[in-house]
Design a protein around this motif. Structure first.
Motif, PDB file in Angstrom:
ATOM      1  N   LEU A   1       0.883  -1.191  -0.149  1.00 56.83           N
ATOM      2  CA  LEU A   1      -0.176  -0.122   0.008  1.00 56.83           C
ATOM      3  C   LEU A   1       0.714   1.233   0.083  1.00 56.83           C
ATOM      4  CD1 LEU A   1      -2.819  -1.148   2.532  1.00 56.83           C
ATOM      5  CD2 LEU A   1      -3.002  -0.836   0.061  1.00 56.83           C
ATOM      6  N   ALA A   2       1.772   1.272   1.007  1.00 60.74           N
ATOM      7  CA  ALA A   2       2.845   2.570   1.038  1.00 60.74           C
ATOM      8  C   ALA A   2       3.425   2.701  -0.564  1.00 60.74           C
ATOM      9  CB  ALA A   2       3.751   2.277   2.090  1.00 60.74           C
ATOM     10  N   GLY A   3       3.785   1.611  -0.978  1.00 63.12           N
ATOM     11  CA  GLY A   3       4.642   1.635  -2.286  1.00 63.12           C
ATOM     12  C   GLY A   3       3.672   2.298  -3.556  1.00 63.12           C
TER      13      GLY A   3
ATOM     14  N   PRO B   1      15.559  -2.900  -8.007  1.00 63.08           N
ATOM     15  CA  PRO B   1      15.414  -2.307  -6.705  1.00 63.08           C
ATOM     16  C   PRO B   1      16.571  -2.966  -5.823  1.00 63.08           C
ATOM     17  CG  PRO B   1      13.257  -2.768  -7.513  1.00 63.08           C
ATOM     18  CD  PRO B   1      14.095  -3.211  -8.268  1.00 63.08           C
ATOM     19  N   PHE B   2      16.626  -3.959  -5.509  1.00 59.11           N
ATOM     20  CA  PHE B   2      17.818  -4.524  -4.809  1.00 59.11           C
ATOM     21  C   PHE B   2      19.137  -3.982  -4.898  1.00 59.11           C
ATOM     22  CE2 PHE B   2      19.205  -7.857  -7.459  1.00 59.11           C
ATOM     23  CZ  PHE B   2      20.312  -8.404  -6.705  1.00 59.11           C
ATOM     24  N   VAL B   3      19.299  -3.779  -6.108  1.00 54.02           N
ATOM     25  CA  VAL B   3      20.765  -3.333  -6.246  1.00 54.02           C
ATOM     26  C   VAL B   3      20.735  -1.710  -5.929  1.00 54.02           C
ATOM     27  CG1 VAL B   3      22.507  -2.682  -8.039  1.00 54.02           C
ATOM     28  CG2 VAL B   3      21.117  -4.585  -8.129  1.00 54.02           C
TER      29      VAL B   3
ATOM     30  N   TRP C   1      10.242   2.392   5.784  1.00 56.46           N
ATOM     31  CA  TRP C   1       9.817   3.459   4.997  1.00 56.46           C
ATOM     32  C   TRP C   1      10.810   3.561   3.942  1.00 56.46           C
ATOM     33  CZ3 TRP C   1       5.203   4.843   5.086  1.00 56.46           C
ATOM     34  CH2 TRP C   1       4.527   4.986   6.295  1.00 56.46           C
ATOM     35  N   GLY C   2      12.126   3.238   4.300  1.00 55.71           N
ATOM     36  CA  GLY C   2      13.052   3.196   3.218  1.00 55.71           C
ATOM     37  C   GLY C   2      12.839   2.143   2.204  1.00 55.71           C
ATOM     38  N   ILE C   3      12.398   1.079   2.567  1.00 56.65           N
ATOM     39  CA  ILE C   3      11.732  -0.082   1.561  1.00 56.65           C
ATOM     40  C   ILE C   3      10.679   0.537   0.636  1.00 56.65           C
ATOM     41  CG2 ILE C   3      11.016  -2.393   1.075  1.00 56.65           C
ATOM     42  CD1 ILE C   3      12.416  -3.086   3.696  1.00 56.65           C
ATOM     43  N   ALA C   4       9.868   1.037   1.302  1.00 54.49           N
ATOM     44  CA  ALA C   4       8.680   1.676   0.450  1.00 54.49           C
ATOM     45  C   ALA C   4       8.906   2.683  -0.428  1.00 54.49           C
ATOM     46  CB  ALA C   4       7.608   2.005   1.575  1.00 54.49           C
ATOM     47  N   LEU C   5       9.789   3.516   0.109  1.00 56.37           N
ATOM     48  CA  LEU C   5      10.285   4.851  -0.931  1.00 56.37           C
ATOM     49  C   LEU C   5      11.122   4.201  -2.032  1.00 56.37           C
ATOM     50  CD1 LEU C   5      10.710   7.515   1.728  1.00 56.37           C
ATOM     51  CD2 LEU C   5       9.347   7.708   0.031  1.00 56.37           C
ATOM     52  N   LEU C   6      12.133   3.311  -1.736  1.00 57.67           N
ATOM     53  CA  LEU C   6      12.903   2.736  -2.848  1.00 57.67           C
ATOM     54  C   LEU C   6      11.967   2.099  -3.837  1.00 57.67           C
ATOM     55  CD1 LEU C   6      15.679   2.370  -3.929  1.00 57.67           C
ATOM     56  CD2 LEU C   6      15.896   0.425  -2.317  1.00 57.67           C
ATOM     57  N   THR C   7      10.979   1.341  -3.157  1.00 56.94           N
ATOM     58  CA  THR C   7      10.180   0.481  -4.220  1.00 56.94           C
ATOM     59  C   THR C   7       9.277   1.478  -4.989  1.00 56.94           C
ATOM     60  OG1 THR C   7      10.128  -1.363  -2.627  1.00 56.94           O
ATOM     61  CG2 THR C   7       8.482  -1.455  -4.326  1.00 56.94           C
TER      62      THR C   7
ATOM     63  N   PHE D   1       4.104  -5.902  -7.162  1.00 59.94           N
ATOM     64  CA  PHE D   1       5.547  -5.855  -7.105  1.00 59.94           C
ATOM     65  C   PHE D   1       6.164  -5.510  -5.561  1.00 59.94           C
ATOM     66  CE2 PHE D   1       5.878  -5.098 -11.899  1.00 59.94           C
ATOM     67  CZ  PHE D   1       5.675  -6.383 -12.187  1.00 59.94           C
ATOM     68  N   ALA D   2       5.297  -4.510  -5.045  1.00 59.45           N
ATOM     69  CA  ALA D   2       5.635  -3.950  -3.878  1.00 59.45           C
ATOM     70  C   ALA D   2       5.352  -4.806  -2.657  1.00 59.45           C
ATOM     71  CB  ALA D   2       5.152  -2.600  -3.683  1.00 59.45           C
ATOM     72  N   PHE D   3       4.213  -5.641  -2.893  1.00 61.43           N
ATOM     73  CA  PHE D   3       3.727  -6.455  -1.728  1.00 61.43           C
ATOM     74  C   PHE D   3       4.454  -7.647  -1.728  1.00 61.43           C
ATOM     75  CE2 PHE D   3       0.728 -10.135  -0.739  1.00 61.43           C
ATOM     76  CZ  PHE D   3       0.429  -9.812   0.019  1.00 61.43           C
ATOM     77  N   THR D   4       5.275  -8.005  -2.856  1.00 63.61           N
ATOM     78  CA  THR D   4       5.996  -9.391  -3.041  1.00 63.61           C
ATOM     79  C   THR D   4       7.417  -9.195  -3.053  1.00 63.61           C
ATOM     80  OG1 THR D   4       5.618  -9.686  -5.475  1.00 63.61           O
ATOM     81  CG2 THR D   4       4.131 -10.704  -4.096  1.00 63.61           C
ATOM     82  N   GLU D   5       8.024  -7.940  -3.133  1.00 66.87           N
ATOM     83  CA  GLU D   5       9.356  -7.513  -3.419  1.00 66.87           C
ATOM     84  C   GLU D   5      10.318  -8.499  -2.310  1.00 66.87           C
ATOM     85  OE1 GLU D   5      12.953  -6.440  -4.554  1.00 66.87           O
ATOM     86  OE2 GLU D   5      11.010  -5.757  -5.484  1.00 66.87           O
ATOM     87  N   LEU D   6      11.310  -8.941  -2.878  1.00 61.01           N
ATOM     88  CA  LEU D   6      11.929  -9.855  -2.039  1.00 61.01           C
ATOM     89  C   LEU D   6      13.449  -9.294  -1.727  1.00 61.01           C
ATOM     90  CD1 LEU D   6      12.926 -12.427  -0.603  1.00 61.01           C
ATOM     91  CD2 LEU D   6      13.448 -13.360  -2.963  1.00 61.01           C
ATOM     92  N   GLY D   7      14.111  -8.705  -2.892  1.00 56.96           N
ATOM     93  CA  GLY D   7      15.409  -8.180  -2.746  1.00 56.96           C
ATOM     94  C   GLY D   7      15.665  -7.148  -1.844  1.00 56.96           C
TER      95      GLY D   7
END
Length: 564
Positions: free
Chosen positions: A66-68, A106-108, A148-154, A214-220
């Motif tokens: 949701l945040a992404g 995103p993970f890079v 929040w870092g993960i959400a913003l980067l995604t 994509f954001a909900f299932t992001e792994l990297g």
């Protein structure tokens, strides 16, 4: 295309999807809902919701999705609206640069963000330089705000998908409808809310559902940020525990699959189809409004600010790859090209590049053959079940790659497909996984080309005695070659940089694709982040060139490739 050929394409497609999409998904669901005696049970799934760790992971994943989506929407919607309505300096260049964040997984980019906002990163160095922090004082920004870092980067990696879809939707809005609303006294934000927004809702949904999944299932990114209380990481860690006696990894993967399916269905019901959208086809072109020079430059500055922010991870990765040392300093204290030499000489690097080229090339070839055939059946025939073929080709966009990869492992643990077990050799499964997940891009691209090509040319060739194969080779394919090339480039480039399937299925070093090699290099102490960044820069340049080529070939139609 004859009916017989259409039925053959349907049968081949059904077999392919049955083996490499339906079966792995079924294996995941069976492991979650069938007990040792093959009787239906919901006990395993209920236990997932009783376990506080799993519940926390699901909650965090949902909130990240949701945040992404929210952050992506805040970025993409205003920019798309400004680009559609107004003329401002550098508009074409800035609009093209908005797509650049898509050239880096995103993970890079997370490696770069850790360098900037880590405890001894550049941001703390800036605060020390400004005397806001004492020299010996540090703040672990990512430790305090990993979510929040993960959400913003995604979000800054995915907003181009929303931007492309919203821009295409706005281009189809009939200006006459907005003019009529203004004549009736509806203007400003009220006009946007009551008229424009309902008309672009299908495009908003098309991009939004992909961004959310994509954001909900992001792994990297969670792995790089050491944020383990999310469902994707819990499934990834549970892969080594797959066994008949442990159903909980299956249950967790099934919960993620069902969650994405339900959220997609609800979104489709409420936002995917609206009556207003049916009237949202432009009959006249929109004239760009001429605004005062301060407003024009304000638009340019807003675009530039978003681009600079979105490219911050890319810039950091490049700097890390060139840094001799970079610790508690605003910029690297020394510069070197040695990391590129060492990275390319590392046992993981060249073999991983060669593996990725092999996997991506073969999967793209399969996508082009099957995708073109499917598009021909959908657009050029009257088969009663062609809508089912089109739906079957597009469904993989709505299924998390992590769940699909988990299903591949499950279906090869025993039985007739045990010889495909990725522990031994994941080549066939990686090619199939890349092909299934990127096939929608080729189908959408080929379908768009066929719809824009008059069928009368093909009919004239057949009336002159040309065989169906000759018509396809000499008439149809040359006319849609630009679309096929664009779709193939996208399928190839995204397959090269696929994360979930690569991290899960490639379990032996000799079969690592480039994304798995980057992840493994990152785990090395000392120079690991430098080598991973150097390899990431190569990947960034490669994907950037392919996206640029696809954008030139398709223009605004590029957004149609990112629709469910």
């Amino acid at each position: 295309m004859s009916k017989l050929a259409g039925w053959v394409v349907f049968a081949v497609s059904a077999v392919f999807f049955g083996c490499f999409f339906v079966w792995p998904v079924w294996q995941t669901l069976a492991g979650a809902f069938l007990d040792a005696d093959s009787h239906f049970t919901a006990a395993y799934v209920r236990e997932i919701f009783r376990n506080t760790i799993y519940v926390e992971g699901l909650r965090n994943s949902l909130l990240l999705g949701l945040a992404g989506l929210g952050f992506s929407l805040l970025v993409a919607l205003p920019l798309a609206w400004l680009a559609d309505r107004f003329a401002f300096p550098g508009k074409k260049l800035l609009s093209a640069l908005l797509l650049v964040p898509m050239v880096l997984p995103p993970f890079v980019g997370a490696i770069g963000i850790r360098q900037i906002f880590g405890q001894y990163g550049a941001f703390n160095a800036i605060l020390t330089k400004l005397s806001i922090l004492r020299p010996e004082e540090t703040i672990d920004w990512l430790g305090r705000g990993r979510f929040w870092g993960i959400a913003l980067l995604t979000a800054f990696s995915l907003y181009p998908i929303l931007y492309l879809n919203i821009t295409a939707a706005l281009a189809n809005v009939d200006p006459a409808m907005e003019e009529a609303a203004e004549n009736l006294g509806c203007s400003g934000f009220r006009k946007f809310r009551r008229i424009t927004l309902p008309l672009i809702m299908p495009g908003l949904f098309a991009g939004g559902v992909l961004v959310f999944i994509f954001a909900f299932t992001e792994l990297g990114v969670p792995l790089v940020f050491d944020y383990y209380r999310v469902t994707s990481v819990q499934i990834f860690n549970g892969i080594k525990e797959i066994a008949p006696g442990n159903p909980f990894p299956f249950a967790l993967a099934a919960v993620m699959l069902v969650s994405t399916a339900m959220l997609y269905a609800l979104s489709k019901a409420f936002f995917g189809r609206t009556r207003e959208a049916a009237a949202g086809k432009a009959t006249t072109g929109r004239q760009e409004k001429i605004i005062s020079w301060p407003r024009r430059w304000a638009c340019s500055c807003l675009f530039a600010a978003v681009i600079c922010t979105a490219l911050l991870p890319h810039a950091a990765v490049i700097l890390i790859s060139l840094a001799g040392d970079w610790r508690h300093a605003i910029l690297p204290e020394a510069w070197t090209l040695d990391h590129y030499k060492v990275a390319l000489g590392h046992p993981l690097a060249i073999p991983s590049i060669a593996n990725s080229l092999k996997y991506a090339s073969l999967s793209t070839l399969l996508d082009l053959l099957l995708g073109t055939a499917i598009a021909c059946v959908v657009v050029r025939t009257t088969l009663p079940c062609r809508w089912l073929l089109d739906t079957m080709a597009m469904v993989p966009l709505a299924v998390p790659g992590l769940v699909l990869a988990f299903g591949y492992i499950a279906m090869t643990q025993r039985g007739v497909l045990a010889f495909l077990n990725p522990v031994n050799d994941p080549t066939i499964l990686l090619i199939a996984a890349y092909a299934v997940r990127r096939l929608p891009y080729v189908v959408r691209s080929a379908s768009a080309g066929l719809q824009q090509t008059s069928v009368t040319l093909e009919e004239a060739a057949r009336n002159l005695g040309a065989s169906p194969f000759s018509v396809l080779r000499r008439i149809t394919l040359p006319l849609v070659m630009a679309n096929l090339l664009a779709g193939g480039l996208l399928a190839f480039s995204f397959a090269m940089l696929e994360v979930s399937d690569s991290l899960v299925l490639a379990q032996k070093q000799q079969f690592f694709p480039i994304t798995k090699a980057i992840y493994e290099l990152l785990q090395l102490l000392g120079e690991g982040r430098f080598l991973a960044s150097a390899l990431g820069v190569w990947a960034m340049l490669f994907l950037g060139m392919t996206l640029l080529a696809a954008s030139v070939l398709l223009g605004k139609r590029l957004g149609a490739l990112f629709r469910v």
